[in-house]
Design a protein around this motif. Sequence first.
Motif, short mmCIF file in Angstrom:
data_model
loop_
_atom_site.label_atom_id
_atom_site.label_comp_id
_atom_site.label_asym_id
_atom_site.label_seq_id
_atom_site.Cartn_x
_atom_site.Cartn_y
_atom_site.Cartn_z
N ILE A 43 28.48 -21.46 68.04
CA ILE A 43 28.48 -20.83 66.71
C ILE A 43 28.26 -21.86 65.62
CG2 ILE A 43 29.92 -19.50 65.10
CD1 ILE A 43 28.97 -17.88 67.50
N PHE B 66 24.62 -22.42 65.13
CA PHE B 66 24.00 -21.34 64.35
C PHE B 66 24.30 -21.54 62.85
CE2 PHE B 66 23.85 -18.83 68.32
CZ PHE B 66 22.55 -18.36 68.21
N LEU B 67 25.57 -21.82 62.54
CA LEU B 67 25.96 -21.97 61.13
C LEU B 67 25.17 -23.10 60.47
CD1 LEU B 67 29.85 -21.61 61.37
CD2 LEU B 67 28.22 -19.94 60.51
N LEU C 92 15.14 -15.53 63.44
CA LEU C 92 16.30 -15.63 64.32
C LEU C 92 16.21 -14.75 65.56
CD1 LEU C 92 19.14 -16.73 64.89
CD2 LEU C 92 20.06 -14.97 63.41
N ILE D 113 35.81 -24.22 65.62
CA ILE D 113 34.89 -23.08 65.77
C ILE D 113 34.07 -23.33 67.04
CG2 ILE D 113 32.85 -21.98 64.73
CD1 ILE D 113 34.09 -22.74 62.01
N PRO D 114 33.80 -22.30 67.84
CA PRO D 114 33.05 -22.52 69.08
C PRO D 114 31.73 -23.27 68.81
CG PRO D 114 33.87 -20.28 69.01
CD PRO D 114 34.21 -20.91 67.69
N LEU E 244 25.66 -11.03 62.66
CA LEU E 244 24.38 -11.35 62.04
C LEU E 244 23.27 -11.51 63.09
CD1 LEU E 244 22.84 -12.06 59.43
CD2 LEU E 244 23.48 -14.44 59.79
N LEU F 166 33.15 -16.59 64.19
CA LEU F 166 32.34 -16.19 65.35
C LEU F 166 31.88 -14.75 65.21
CD1 LEU F 166 32.64 -16.89 69.04
CD2 LEU F 166 32.93 -14.51 68.39
N PHE G 189 21.83 -21.84 59.69
CA PHE G 189 21.85 -21.01 58.47
C PHE G 189 21.86 -21.91 57.25
CE2 PHE G 189 24.49 -17.74 61.05
CZ PHE G 189 23.35 -17.31 61.68
N THR H 233 29.14 -14.37 62.63
CA THR H 233 27.87 -14.94 63.09
C THR H 233 27.21 -14.04 64.13
OG1 THR H 233 28.90 -17.09 62.79
CG2 THR H 233 26.80 -17.06 63.95
N VAL H 234 28.02 -13.60 65.10
CA VAL H 234 27.46 -12.78 66.17
C VAL H 234 26.91 -11.47 65.61
CG1 VAL H 234 28.03 -11.50 68.25
CG2 VAL H 234 28.88 -13.82 67.94
#
Lengths: 429, 183
Positions: free
Chosen positions: A21, A24-25, A43, A17-18, B104, B98, A28, B101-102
């Motif tokens: 990202i 961010f995960l 956020l 996964i990038p 959100l 991705l 979360f 997430t984006v």
Amino acid sequence: MILAIATGLLGLLAMSIPVGIVLFLLGFGVDQFFSAFPLLRGLGNLVWSTSNNATLIAIPFFVLLGEILVRSGVATRTYSALDRWVSWLPGGLVHANVATATMFSATSGSSVATAATVATVAMPQAEKLGYDPRLFSGAIAAGGTLGIMIPPSINLIVYGFLTQTSIPQLFLAGLIPGLALALGFMAITAAICMVRPELGGTRRTFPLAQMLRALLELVPIILLFTVIIGTIYRGWATPTEAAAVGVAGAMIIAAIFGGVSVRMFADSILGTVKITSMIMLVVIGASFLNFTLASAGLGTELQTLLDGMGLSPMGLILVVVLIYVVLGFFIETLSLMVVTIPIIVPLVVTQGFDPIWFGILMIVLIEMALITPPVGLNLYVVQGARKSGKMGEVMVGAIPYVVAMLIMVGLLIAFPSIALYLPSVLSGL
Amino acid sequence: MEDRLLKTLRRLNHAIALLTGALLLSCAGVVLADIVLRQVGSSLGGTDEISGYVMAIATSWGMAFTLLELGHVRIDILRGRVGQLGRALFDLSSMLVLTGTVTLIAYKCWPVVARSIDNGSRANTPLETPLALVQIPWFAGWIWFAVVAWLTCIAAALLVVKGRFETSEAVIGCFGDDTGAGT
């Protein structure tokens, strides 16, 4: 919480996964499982305040500067000029690789860009002159890493931004270690080629007149470096503004040397937008993760853990170095930096270490990560420019330079003033 | 259909990236002008503030271009070890994550803009910029990123379903053609 985050980080990264990202995960996740308040509400504000930032605009500017110099052919000229000066050393052109990389580091803020530049201009010479492909390409990969140490440096800007440390001071601190590393690379090359002359290709000398003429070719790059660094330290411009000066300078140089075209210019712009957004997704993700970690009380938890381990400050630094060496095998460099800064820097600073010094130490470790397989971006860049031969050759060729970096790490720990001397002498900036 | 969609997305983002670059360049111009003016004792004032806004807007609008250029760094330790179908599944799942997430992020950015509009907020600076004026384009960039991510996801899924793995790898794989990336 620490264990959960570390596992989550490695697991999500392994799923390819990038990186931005993933950060961010994780944020979360921290919000969901470890925080008493809903952090997700912050956020939007965080994304806005992180990217609405005048300091970070130095990133696209420095990237653009490098793109223009590479694409306009200034790089090629610099290389052949330096070749005239250093090819009499044992190891010949290999030194030109390191020297060119050093010069470009002084105008570019990026290691991969530096390695790509030198690889493109140098590779065609290697076979022609009978160099050992391993040493030759290893030197390019290693020399390229200087891009993030010798100012200006995108990584130091990001470090300064995330740790609230002075960016001009970080730039000053990187200068001596950067030049020392460059000399170290050349010394190791010469030593290897004295023991095994067959690796070093033909040594060549050039008539003095040619050498002097070559100096002229170096003037633009030196001038550009002087202007960028000069405007910062004369107090005329902030590092960010100096980057804008650099862009203008690069355009003038490119125009004088005749490498400008609409095509080249458009390519430089596209490259800049791509790299900037890539970096910013990671930076924004990291700052969201930082925010959630701090709110969830990571600092206290780490402190407790550390107290439990009973490490001395020196012990802590050694553990940190080990962590970076190991992670550096697997994680791409900017991500490695951004992911670890929020966790490690507060720890180190609490133990009484100087954040500027630690920034430089971290950069050496990050440079190492750039040339250690399996994930060493510079190795791939150089291999990409070679178009023949095995990846393994570049990896083997980089080993001597990894040794030089390890020595540098030791020296920095033993003598912090290598990094801190310049900032302390020229302080008050 | 997916080919046409992808081609259109690429063309649009190419143009957007050029515009973004032009925005950055003009910002560099303003900064330069300010440095020169300061030397003669004057100043435009507020260049820092403008740079910040430009950075926010350029960042959000560049994201989708970077996505299509495969510029967002991924680590392919496991992905590199599996076959073509496996890689396609890695790519597709990572793309879905991705996209989610984006979406959100873009959704959560809206309250920031809404508040500025409702309160008519101005920046606490000499320029007193109405924040909505700069936040709307910034927000629109994130929306665009989310939209492009969804469309790319759909197109890539169609490619994978049809077994066109090579094309799908070129669209959502790990490395772009150009190595001039990163730091």
